[in-house]
Enzyme design. Structure first.
Site, mmCIF file in Angstrom:
data_model
loop_
_atom_site.group_PDB
_atom_site.id
_atom_site.type_symbol
_atom_site.label_atom_id
_atom_site.label_comp_id
_atom_site.label_asym_id
_atom_site.label_seq_id
_atom_site.Cartn_x
_atom_site.Cartn_y
_atom_site.Cartn_z
ATOM 1 C CB SER A 74 33.556 63.240 -24.084
ATOM 2 O OG SER A 74 32.709 62.280 -24.659
ATOM 3 C CB THR A 75 34.068 68.320 -21.533
ATOM 4 O OG1 THR A 75 32.705 68.412 -21.074
ATOM 5 C CG2 THR A 75 34.146 68.794 -22.964
#
Lengths: 502, 447
Positions: free
Chosen positions: A217-218
């Site tokens: 998700s980064t």
């Protein structure tokens, strides 16, 4: 008899001329071949016994130094902090070469090319010590904080100053003790080398900039930036549907949110809550492959960051998603391609997307620095024995990831992740902190629950440009199941950031 | 000194003055080299520079004075060059091993004394001629001495050393000079007989074996001894001496050709028979096949010399100590490494100049004995330098002879100073006969 004597003289001249020719062969024509002959250890021993400068952290801790010893080789290289700075300093060893700063700054440390200050005429005639000390940007206190916070867990921490590109900490575990390799007990060094290179944990590998992991998700920071930059989405509109999973075009496999829960909202909300469905849709159907690839590469993916350490590795974003098959239903400007499902996954930092912790720190840094990524470097200055400055690192641009307006919007969005999103544990009094968590599924052959815990963040005094950017990954432990960025990686980042602003 | 009264004396005075100038220059070069080596190693000027310079100048000055008194007409170049070689050699020995340097300094002093004594005793070369058989006997005895059970020592596989009490020396170094004297003397008497072929042996004409015999016997015996002692370098040198002197004396190229054939045959046989010869030849042809064993010396020397390049690493700045026996056999590698191609060539030129002087003395000599003796002595000096340098740079197989005046070694240094004295003596005689002095303009002086 005199005739014979004259001939004898001639004969001797011929003999000595042959000697002269052979000398020329050894010292002029064939000299290079002899000097570089594989069994010629002369230059190695000569280099090895020379004076060599120290490597010193920004806060004055000596992490590599040469001490004089008795014996054929006159100096031994020692690393007082052992494994703490090993991946930055590297080692400098006989017959085992050099790595890290010891390698990239070998000429300056050994004094091979530093200008000689001739203060006395005798300086020209003697061996002369032109070695210089290398001053790192790395801070020992931050490196310690990173190590203590990460503890026994496999992972990496990168901390840098996005306004200059200076790297303030680079720690990865497992690490190794370079003293074992630089020791003058060559048998022991060979044994240590054999052990280290066959160790399954691979402690010699500086994972911070040489190993790639699915960012999970980064990576949504990149996807969001792509959306904002293209103008196709804004911070408040469109609003993504509140759904539990998303099925990309050309496939029927659903892509679920974390925990299987519904997730939606405007860009600020989906970033704060880290909705997979929204970003998958964004990347696959609102942006398309070209915009995604372009933006990812604008952040530095698919090229190795120009860090001043050897053998850096490029982070990867797939550069080909197949042939065009049509257009997206949501926006006719967006092509549908053969691998649109893969694009959807890539947009949330999965599929074949893989990044080094350094790259992800640079992503956070880009947001903090108005969209400009400066070349990361571990060395600040090289200073000769007499105090003269030999060279200084100047900030140089590596990538222009976003326009300043886009970066400003991304900054606000990432601050939102800390104030009311998945990174609330990163709140620090007196600092403005922006972050993005990640819980990445590992790239393995089969489905697994084990995840990498990621967090990327930036911090600064409110109203001032941010001077800290951090990336932390705590690697997945086989069989341990899920570990989220917010719960596992964030505490490490917190320690590091607090130390940075102490 | 009395004012020169004749043109001869004037010429001699001029020579000695030139010699004095050259000697001072040589001493200065030695001192500068010493200072540079110390700067290179320790980054400091040696504390004993002053006394050292005084000593060097003093020693070579004594030899120069001996020349003025005992051999005033001699060649002016021989002594300065020998002194310079000795000095430069000493600087590099000191740079490698200070203990050996102290010893070498003592040997140099003894060498200068031997030089003066030889000049003093041998007033006329005829003196040597009349003792020819004494020299033969002495020479052979000296050669045999290392083979005796009590006194002889086997060192590094060869038996060329003798220990009497605390003193170790190599009698072979002196034997060569003694035998050179014998050969010269014998050939003077018998050269005509040996030039004429009396004895037909198939297509080859040989001189009467009665005359050839003793010579061959002396040569063969000496060679045998050297082979038994495993002193390959000396065997080669001695063989060359014999061949050259016989060739010059008889003016018959047959000797040269036959000699070379015999040498080739002998080499082949010894290579087949003796393992130590095989090892040397293998190390010469392909040292890389045994880089840690027999090839090590020569390979390390090659690496060292290559690292010198054209201008050298600088005195004291190289790493010549890596080469084994860097102070003796491989001193030339040390010099080449630290002084480069320029330095190595300068050393070779020095030897060529000495050879040139020696041969010039021989040519100008009217009488046969001094001529042949000068040839023999020059051959010894010149070929020895050639053989060891060739071995060090792998032009020839390595042998254990020393580089004259430069290598560390007491016996070698002493013997070479005696050799030098003999050459100077011959030179003085030759010049005194007035044959190589240009007729001077009268300087308004009357008798």
């Amino acid at each position: 008899m005199n005739r014979q004597i004259r001939r004898l003289g001639l004969g001797l001249i011929v003999c000595f001329a042959a000697l002269f020719i052979r000398l020329n062969q050894l010292q002029v024509f064939g000299a290079e071949a002899l000097e570089t002959h594989p069994i010629n250890t002369r230059s190695i021993i000569e280099d090895f016994g020379q004076a060599r400068g120290d490597i010193i952290t920004a806060d004055g801790v000596v992490v590599a130094t040469s001490v004089e010893v008795d014996g054929q080789i006159e100096r031994a290289r020692q690393y007082p902090t052992g494994e703490l700075h090993a991946h930055v300093t590297g080692w400098y060893a006989f017959n085992l070469g050099a790595s890290g700063v010891e390698r990239t700054y070998n000429d300056q440390l050994a004094g091979n090319e530093n200008p000689v200050p001739v203060t006395r005429i005798l300086d020209l005639l003697g061996p002369g010590d032109r070695s210089a000390d290398v001053h790192l940007t790395i801070r020992d206190d931050i490196q310690r904080a990173a190590r203590d916070a990460l503890g026994d867990r496999r992972g990496s921490v990168v901390a840098l100053d996005p306004s200059s590109g200076a790297v303030l900490a680079m720690w990865s575990w497992p690490s190794y003790d370079p003293n074992q390799l630089s020791t003058l007990d060559f048998d022991a060094a060979q044994t240590a080398w054999a052990n280290l290179t066959t160790d399954a944990e691979n402690p010699l590998l500086a994972r911070t900039y040489r190993e790639i992991y699915a960012p999970g998700s980064t990576f949504k920071v990149v996807t969001a930036a792509a959306g904002l930059a293209s103008g196709r989405i804004g911070p408040t509109s469109p609003v993504f549907a509140d759904i539990a999973d998303y099925v990309a075009p050309l496939t029927d496999r659903p892509l679920a949110n974390f925990g299987g829960a519904p997730c939606g909202g405007n860009l600020a909300e989906v970033l704060a809550r880290s909705c997979n469905t929204a970003f998958a849709e964004l990347g696959a159907e609102l942006l398309g492959p070209e915009l995604m690839i372009g933006t990812a590469e604008g952040f530095g993916f698919n090229s190795a960051p120009p860090i001043d350490l050897p053998d850096g590795v490029a982070s990867r974003f797939p550069s080909d998603f197949g042939a065009e098959l049509g257009v997206s239903d949501l926006d006719p400007r967006v092509p549908l391609v053969e691998n649109t499902p893969a694009l959807a996954q890539s947009s949330i930092g999965q599929f074949e997307v893989a990044a080094t912790p350094l790259q992800m720190a640079l992503v956070a840094g880009a947001v903090a620095n108005g969209g400009e990524i400066l070349a990361p470097h571990t060395v600040a200055e090289v200073i000769a024995d007499d105090g003269e400055l030999v060279e200084r690192a100047e900030p140089t641009q590596w990538q222009r990831a976003m326009r300043p307006e886009v970066a400003e919007t991304m900054r606000e969005l990432m601050v939102g992740v800390v104030t009311n999103g998945t990174a609330q544990s990163l709140r620090i009094d007196g600092l403005e902190v922006g972050a993005k968590t990640g819980t990445a599924q590992t790239i393995t052959d089969g489905p697994t629950d084990d995840t990498h815990a990621w967090i990327i963040a930036f911090a600064g005094t409110p109203g001032q440009p941010a001077t800290a950017a951090v990336a932390v990954i705590v690697e997945a432990v086989p069989g341990a199941g899920q570990q989220t960025g917010g719960s596992v990686a964030a505490p490490v980042a917190l320690e590091v950031l607090q130390t940075m602003f102490r | 000194m009395r004012r020169p009264r004749t043109g001869l004396q004037l010429a001699g005075r001029r020579r000695r003055n030139t010699e004095l100038f050259l000697v001072i220059v040589g001493a200065a070069i030695t001192v500068v080299a010493y200072v540079l080596a110390s700067l290179g190693r320790f980054s400091s000027i040696p504390a004993d520079v002053g006394p050292f310079g005084a000593f060097v100048l003093g020693l070579v000055g004594i030899a120069h004075l001996a020349n003025r008194v005992l051999a005033p007409h001699a060649d002016q170049v021989l002594l300065p060059i020998a002194g310079l070689l000795n000095g430069i050699g000493w600087v590099f020995i000191a740079r490698l091993d200070e203990d050996l340097a102290a010893l070498q300094f003592t040997w140099t002093m003894l060498g200068v004394i031997a030089y003066v004594v030889t000049l003093f005793i041998v007033r006329r070369s005829r003196l040597l001629e009349s003792y020819r058989y004494t020299f033969l006997l002495g020479g052979v005895l000296l050669l045999l001495l290392p083979l005796t059970p009590v006194l002889g020592q086997t060192v590094n596989g060869s038996r060329i050393w003798v220990a009497i009490g605390p003193i170790n020396f190599q009698p072979g170094e002196f034997a060569k000079i003694a035998l050179a004297i014998f050969f010269a003397a014998y050939l003077v008497d018998n050269r005509e007989l040996l030039s004429v072929a009396n004895f037909k042996f198939g297509p080859i004409s040989l001189p009467d074996p009665r005359h050839l015999g003793p010579l061959l016997l002396a040569w063969a015996a000496s060679l045998m001894v050297m082979v038994l002692e495993r002193d390959l370098g000396s065997s080669l040198l001695f063989f060359t001496l014999f061949l050259v002197v016989v060739w010059v004396a008889t003016e018959r190229a047959t000797y040269l050709v036959t000699g070379m054939i015999l040498f080739a045959a002998g080499s082949l046989v010894s290579w087949r028979l003796f393992s130590h010869v095989q090892v040397r030849i293998d190390a010469w042809l392909d040292p890389w096949s045994d880089p840690r064993g027999s090839g090590f010396q020569v390979i390390e020397a090659a690496f060292g010399i290559a690292s010198g390049g054209i201008t050298g690493q600088g005195p004291g700045l190289g790493d010549p100590g890596r080469v084994p026996v860097a102070e003796t056999d491989f001193i030339f590698a040390t010099i080449s490494e630290e002084l480069g191609l320029l330095g190595g060539t300068a050393v070779l030129m020095a030897y060529l100049l000495m050879i040139g002087s020696g041969l010039r003395i021989a040519i100008r000599s009217e009488r046969a004995f001094p001529k042949l003796l000068a040839v023999g002595l020059t051959t010894l000096l010149g070929f020895q330098a050639f053989i060891i340098v060739a071995g060090v740079i792998r032009l020839l197989p390595l042998t254990g002879v020393t580089l004259p005046f430069v290598s560390y070694g007491g016996s070698s240094l002493l013997a070479n100073y005696v050799l030098l004295a003999l050459l100077i003596r011959i030179s003085d005689e030759v010049a005194e006969r007035g044959l190589d002095v240009p007729v001077p303009e009268p300087v308004g002086a009357t008798r």
